[in-house]
Design a protein around this motif. Structure first.
Motif, PDB file in Angstrom:
ATOM      1  N   PHE A 133       0.827  -1.211   0.000  1.00  0.00           N
ATOM      2  CA  PHE A 133       0.000   0.000   0.000  1.00  0.00           C
ATOM      3  C   PHE A 133       0.860   1.259   0.000  1.00  0.00           C
ATOM      4  O   PHE A 133       0.623   2.193  -0.775  1.00  0.00           O
ATOM      5  CB  PHE A 133      -0.919  -0.009   1.226  1.00  0.00           C
ATOM      6  N   VAL A 134       1.877   1.302   0.857  1.00  0.00           N
ATOM      7  CA  VAL A 134       2.740   2.474   0.947  1.00  0.00           C
ATOM      8  C   VAL A 134       3.483   2.703  -0.362  1.00  0.00           C
ATOM      9  O   VAL A 134       3.563   3.836  -0.866  1.00  0.00           O
ATOM     10  CB  VAL A 134       3.743   2.323   2.118  1.00  0.00           C
ATOM     11  N   LEU A 135       4.020   1.645  -0.938  1.00  0.00           N
ATOM     12  CA  LEU A 135       4.779   1.786  -2.177  1.00  0.00           C
ATOM     13  C   LEU A 135       3.897   2.213  -3.351  1.00  0.00           C
ATOM     14  O   LEU A 135       4.277   3.059  -4.157  1.00  0.00           O
ATOM     15  CB  LEU A 135       5.487   0.473  -2.514  1.00  0.00           C
ATOM     16  N   ARG A 136       2.702   1.644  -3.430  1.00  0.00           N
ATOM     17  CA  ARG A 136       1.824   1.941  -4.567  1.00  0.00           C
ATOM     18  C   ARG A 136       1.093   3.265  -4.400  1.00  0.00           C
ATOM     19  O   ARG A 136       1.044   4.079  -5.321  1.00  0.00           O
ATOM     20  CB  ARG A 136       0.790   0.815  -4.746  1.00  0.00           C
ATOM     21  N   GLU A 137       0.525   3.496  -3.224  1.00  0.00           N
ATOM     22  CA  GLU A 137      -0.358   4.641  -3.045  1.00  0.00           C
ATOM     23  C   GLU A 137       0.340   5.904  -2.540  1.00  0.00           C
ATOM     24  O   GLU A 137      -0.068   7.010  -2.894  1.00  0.00           O
ATOM     25  CB  GLU A 137      -1.497   4.273  -2.071  1.00  0.00           C
ATOM     26  N   LEU A 138       1.381   5.737  -1.749  1.00  0.00           N
ATOM     27  CA  LEU A 138       2.079   6.905  -1.213  1.00  0.00           C
ATOM     28  C   LEU A 138       3.350   7.222  -1.991  1.00  0.00           C
ATOM     29  O   LEU A 138       3.684   8.382  -2.186  1.00  0.00           O
ATOM     30  CB  LEU A 138       2.417   6.702   0.269  1.00  0.00           C
ATOM     31  N   GLU A 139       4.069   6.178  -2.404  1.00  0.00           N
ATOM     32  CA  GLU A 139       5.291   6.392  -3.170  1.00  0.00           C
ATOM     33  C   GLU A 139       5.043   6.411  -4.679  1.00  0.00           C
ATOM     34  O   GLU A 139       5.926   6.736  -5.464  1.00  0.00           O
ATOM     35  CB  GLU A 139       6.310   5.300  -2.839  1.00  0.00           C
ATOM     36  N   HIS A 140       3.849   6.016  -5.082  1.00  0.00           N
ATOM     37  CA  HIS A 140       3.434   6.063  -6.489  1.00  0.00           C
ATOM     38  C   HIS A 140       4.298   5.191  -7.408  1.00  0.00           C
ATOM     39  O   HIS A 140       4.504   5.523  -8.576  1.00  0.00           O
ATOM     40  CB  HIS A 140       3.425   7.509  -6.997  1.00  0.00           C
ATOM     41  N   LEU A 141       4.819   4.095  -6.874  1.00  0.00           N
ATOM     42  CA  LEU A 141       5.508   3.139  -7.726  1.00  0.00           C
ATOM     43  C   LEU A 141       4.469   2.376  -8.536  1.00  0.00           C
ATOM     44  O   LEU A 141       3.357   2.124  -8.050  1.00  0.00           O
ATOM     45  CB  LEU A 141       6.330   2.147  -6.889  1.00  0.00           C
ATOM     46  N   ASN A 142       4.816   1.989  -9.757  1.00  0.00           N
ATOM     47  CA  ASN A 142       3.872   1.194 -10.529  1.00  0.00           C
ATOM     48  C   ASN A 142       3.962  -0.258 -10.084  1.00  0.00           C
ATOM     49  O   ASN A 142       4.780  -0.622  -9.228  1.00  0.00           O
ATOM     50  CB  ASN A 142       4.128   1.345 -12.034  1.00  0.00           C
ATOM     51  N   VAL A 143       3.121  -1.105 -10.661  1.00  0.00           N
ATOM     52  CA  VAL A 143       3.059  -2.504 -10.236  1.00  0.00           C
ATOM     53  C   VAL A 143       4.393  -3.206 -10.438  1.00  0.00           C
ATOM     54  O   VAL A 143       4.871  -3.943  -9.562  1.00  0.00           O
ATOM     55  CB  VAL A 143       1.938  -3.250 -11.001  1.00  0.00           C
ATOM     56  N   ALA A 144       5.011  -2.989 -11.582  1.00  0.00           N
ATOM     57  CA  ALA A 144       6.285  -3.651 -11.878  1.00  0.00           C
ATOM     58  C   ALA A 144       7.378  -3.223 -10.906  1.00  0.00           C
ATOM     59  O   ALA A 144       8.151  -4.057 -10.420  1.00  0.00           O
ATOM     60  CB  ALA A 144       6.702  -3.347 -13.314  1.00  0.00           C
ATOM     61  N   GLU A 145       7.444  -1.928 -10.609  1.00  0.00           N
ATOM     62  CA  GLU A 145       8.461  -1.418  -9.688  1.00  0.00           C
ATOM     63  C   GLU A 145       8.248  -1.964  -8.285  1.00  0.00           C
ATOM     64  O   GLU A 145       9.192  -2.346  -7.595  1.00  0.00           O
ATOM     65  CB  GLU A 145       8.426   0.111  -9.668  1.00  0.00           C
ATOM     66  N   THR A 146       6.983  -2.012  -7.856  1.00  0.00           N
ATOM     67  CA  THR A 146       6.667  -2.536  -6.524  1.00  0.00           C
ATOM     68  C   THR A 146       7.027  -4.005  -6.421  1.00  0.00           C
ATOM     69  O   THR A 146       7.583  -4.456  -5.412  1.00  0.00           O
ATOM     70  CB  THR A 146       5.174  -2.336  -6.215  1.00  0.00           C
ATOM     71  N   ALA A 147       6.716  -4.746  -7.466  1.00  0.00           N
ATOM     72  CA  ALA A 147       7.050  -6.175  -7.482  1.00  0.00           C
ATOM     73  C   ALA A 147       8.550  -6.385  -7.371  1.00  0.00           C
ATOM     74  O   ALA A 147       9.023  -7.275  -6.655  1.00  0.00           O
ATOM     75  CB  ALA A 147       6.514  -6.813  -8.769  1.00  0.00           C
ATOM     76  N   LYS A 148       9.313  -5.540  -8.063  1.00  0.00           N
ATOM     77  CA  LYS A 148      10.771  -5.663  -8.036  1.00  0.00           C
ATOM     78  C   LYS A 148      11.333  -5.306  -6.670  1.00  0.00           C
ATOM     79  O   LYS A 148      12.211  -5.993  -6.143  1.00  0.00           O
ATOM     80  CB  LYS A 148      11.386  -4.759  -9.103  1.00  0.00           C
ATOM     81  N   VAL A 149      10.820  -4.231  -6.080  1.00  0.00           N
ATOM     82  CA  VAL A 149      11.316  -3.796  -4.771  1.00  0.00           C
ATOM     83  C   VAL A 149      11.047  -4.843  -3.698  1.00  0.00           C
ATOM     84  O   VAL A 149      11.899  -5.113  -2.845  1.00  0.00           O
ATOM     85  CB  VAL A 149      10.666  -2.452  -4.380  1.00  0.00           C
ATOM     86  N   LEU A 150       9.848  -5.436  -3.713  1.00  0.00           N
ATOM     87  CA  LEU A 150       9.453  -6.400  -2.682  1.00  0.00           C
ATOM     88  C   LEU A 150       9.786  -7.838  -3.043  1.00  0.00           C
ATOM     89  O   LEU A 150       9.598  -8.747  -2.228  1.00  0.00           O
ATOM     90  CB  LEU A 150       7.943  -6.275  -2.414  1.00  0.00           C
ATOM     91  N   ASP A 151      10.249  -8.044  -4.279  1.00  0.00           N
ATOM     92  CA  ASP A 151      10.602  -9.382  -4.754  1.00  0.00           C
ATOM     93  C   ASP A 151       9.404 -10.333  -4.708  1.00  0.00           C
ATOM     94  O   ASP A 151       9.489 -11.450  -4.204  1.00  0.00           O
ATOM     95  CB  ASP A 151      11.765  -9.955  -3.945  1.00  0.00           C
ATOM     96  N   ILE A 152       8.267  -9.838  -5.195  1.00  0.00           N
ATOM     97  CA  ILE A 152       7.069 -10.668  -5.310  1.00  0.00           C
ATOM     98  C   ILE A 152       6.523 -10.513  -6.726  1.00  0.00           C
ATOM     99  O   ILE A 152       6.996  -9.677  -7.491  1.00  0.00           O
ATOM    100  CB  ILE A 152       5.983 -10.257  -4.286  1.00  0.00           C
ATOM    101  N   SER A 153       5.524 -11.320  -7.073  1.00  0.00           N
ATOM    102  CA  SER A 153       4.971 -11.254  -8.420  1.00  0.00           C
ATOM    103  C   SER A 153       4.059 -10.043  -8.578  1.00  0.00           C
ATOM    104  O   SER A 153       3.569  -9.481  -7.597  1.00  0.00           O
ATOM    105  CB  SER A 153       4.175 -12.528  -8.722  1.00  0.00           C
ATOM    106  N   ARG A 154       3.813  -9.661  -9.813  1.00  0.00           N
ATOM    107  CA  ARG A 154       2.917  -8.538 -10.077  1.00  0.00           C
ATOM    108  C   ARG A 154       1.496  -8.863  -9.629  1.00  0.00           C
ATOM    109  O   ARG A 154       0.778  -7.987  -9.159  1.00  0.00           O
ATOM    110  CB  ARG A 154       2.928  -8.190 -11.571  1.00  0.00           C
ATOM    111  N   VAL A 155       1.118 -10.124  -9.768  1.00  0.00           N
ATOM    112  CA  VAL A 155      -0.216 -10.544  -9.331  1.00  0.00           C
ATOM    113  C   VAL A 155      -0.358 -10.345  -7.829  1.00  0.00           C
ATOM    114  O   VAL A 155      -1.378  -9.841  -7.344  1.00  0.00           O
ATOM    115  CB  VAL A 155      -0.480 -12.021  -9.694  1.00  0.00           C
ATOM    116  N   ASN A 156       0.693 -10.702  -7.083  1.00  0.00           N
ATOM    117  CA  ASN A 156       0.658 -10.522  -5.630  1.00  0.00           C
ATOM    118  C   ASN A 156       0.558  -9.058  -5.251  1.00  0.00           C
ATOM    119  O   ASN A 156      -0.116  -8.697  -4.272  1.00  0.00           O
ATOM    120  CB  ASN A 156       1.914 -11.124  -4.987  1.00  0.00           C
ATOM    121  N   VAL A 157       1.238  -8.216  -6.010  1.00  0.00           N
ATOM    122  CA  VAL A 157       1.155  -6.776  -5.752  1.00  0.00           C
ATOM    123  C   VAL A 157      -0.286  -6.308  -5.863  1.00  0.00           C
ATOM    124  O   VAL A 157      -0.805  -5.605  -4.988  1.00  0.00           O
ATOM    125  CB  VAL A 157       2.037  -5.982  -6.737  1.00  0.00           C
TER     126      VAL A 157
END
Length: 216
Positions: free
Chosen positions: A146-170
């Protein structure tokens, strides 16, 4: 006659190139540029502002020491946030080890947390308090997305890379996080009063890092 480019308009990669070329003091620009972002990310994991400051300082030190290994075709922000999250995980592991060795320390820490949590001491705006409490009440894996997507405005791909999870999980975690935050505050989740990072704190982190790196 050549035009001198203002320092604050330099891109991350331009600053990095100049730091590596010997203008070490310019590293301060990168820290001030990302202090607020790293603080919000750290709070989503640690829920203790002083611990977050410590982790931020270590993140900046690690990033500086490995700056020559940063591949500039990638986004520096993503690389830095990944380091921050790794440092948060390491901090949590150390805390868990310490807690397992001393049960009484856990009980004392819980009592202290009740009196010192950042949420309880935030007095900016009532909305900020409500939203921070809501965020800190949901599980870490949802809060981080939530923080990465909504507050930091990272896109799905960037969030997935930062957290090392799949885009679906994001996407799934983002949806679940929103549901957990309750309908009556969901319209305010982008408000900047959430986990505010003030100038005094910013100066403290920057100055501590520069001192530890012996940059003058």
């Amino acid at each position: 006659m050549s035009i001198i480019q203002p320092i604050d308009t330099l891109t991350d990669n331009e600053i990095i190139a100049r730091v590596l070329a010997g203008e070490k003091r310019l590293y301060e620009l990168l820290m001030r540029r990302y202090n607020a972002s790293l603080f919000r990310i750290g709070m989503s994991f640690l829920n203790n502002d002083m611990d977050v400051e410590d982790v931020m300082q270590q993140t900046y030190i690690n990033a500086y020491q490995h700056l020559d290994k940063f591949r500039q075709e990638a986004a520096f922000a993503t690389w830095l946030k990944r380091i921050m999250i790794n440092e948060c995980h390491q901090h949590l592991k150390r805390a868990q080890r310490a807690a397992s060795e001393d049960i009484s320390a856990v009980e004392q820490g819980q009592d202290m947390a009740k009196t010192r949590t950042p949420v309880d001491t935030v007095i900016n705006k009532e909305l900020g308090e409500v939203l921070e409490k809501a965020l800190l009440s949901i599980p870490e894996k949802y809060r981080a997305v939530f923080v990465l997507r909504e507050l930091e405005h990272l896109n799905v791909a960037e969030t997935a890379k930062v957290l090392d999870i799949s885009r679906v999980n994001v996407k799934v975690r983002q949806i679940r996080a929103k549901m957990m935050l309750r309908e009556h505050i969901s319209n305010f989740y982008k408000n900047d009063v959430v986990f505010p990072f003030h100038l005094i704190r910013c100066d403290r982190v920057v100055n501590n890092v520069l001192r530890k790196l012996e940059i003058e």
